[in-house]
Design an enzyme around this catalytic site. Structure first.
Site: not given
Length: 248
Positions: A95, A160, A179
């Site tokens: 991410e 998250c 992730h």
């Protein structure tokens, strides 16, 4: 990987802090927990020359909001990597950014942040200073890994995204989020190996940037010192005290 509190000699190695999440509805066994715990069986510490500290955190907004700044203060990590599971993920997913708003999904306590905010008056988006595209490219060239890798800009507006934003707020240059797929798709040890490979690449990026930053600082100071040295040699006299006290 020893306990610093019981050691008589202070561990001066740079510290890498990695978190996973505990269980939550639809994920009774959280792949991120098993994968992060499995990092202790990798060669991360020996290859990078770092101290690895891992932690499994609760899927609770209040808990995460309290521990993240505390861990940054106490551990002073060289790199922080948060890991979470995604039922949609087919790859190791890096991410690039996190969001401050839109947290309306209930946590394990049935709660969510006031007004759906992570940090009042915070920026809507914070991007990591780590180049996730470069990390992804390096991972995909590693034939020993069983997971492909991809970059993402949507951590999901749940814990998250939330924990990532809090760390980016502390230091965007040393924070990352990964992730991972569920255990139905890949074995925990294979996920651990891919995470370890990503952490190595992230750490190398940070070390390189730190080194470049140190060189730039040195180069900004050195020309002035050299000029003083030339003047002193030409005039054959000792430099005045105020010229010696240059900040370095």
């Amino acid at each position: 990987m020893g306990d610093a509190s019981t050691s008589e000699v202070k561990d001066v190695r740079p510290l890498v802090y990695v978190t996973g999440f505990g269980p939550f509805p639809s994920h009774d066994v959280n792949a991120s927990q098993l994968a992060v715990e499995g990092l202790m069986n990798t060669d991360l510490e020996s290859e990078l020359g770092v101290k690895l500290v891992t932690e499994i955190v609760k899927v609770e907004y209040d808990y995460v909001q309290k521990i993240v700044p505390q861990r940054w203060k106490d551990l002073q990590p060289k790199l922080t990597v948060h890991v979470g599971v995604s039922g949609l993920a087919e790859t190791l997913t890096l991410e690039q950014l996190a969001h401050n708003t839109g947290y309306n999904r209930q946590d394990n306590c049935g709660c969510f942040p006031h007004k759906g905010l992570c940090v009042p008056d915070g920026d809507e988006v914070i991007q990591s200073g780590i180049r996730m595209d470069l990390i992804s490219s390096a991972i995909n060239k590693n034939n020993k890994l069983k997971l492909p890798c991809a970059k993402s800009t949507d951590p999901g507006r749940f814990l998250c995204d939330f924990i990532y934003y809090l760390s980016l707020k502390q230091d965007r240059s040393r924070s990352a989020f990964i992730h991972v797929p569920t255990l139905r798709k890949f074995l925990a040890q294979d996920i651990s190996a891919a995470i370890a490979a990503a952490i190595k690449e992230m750490y190398k990026q940070i070390v390189q940037k730190d080194h470049q930053g140190g060189e730039e600082k040195l180069n900004r100071v050195s020309p002035t010192i050299n000029k003083w040295d030339e003047n002193a040699a030409r005039e054959n006299e000792v430099l005045p005290d105020e010229k010696i006290s240059v900040a370095v």
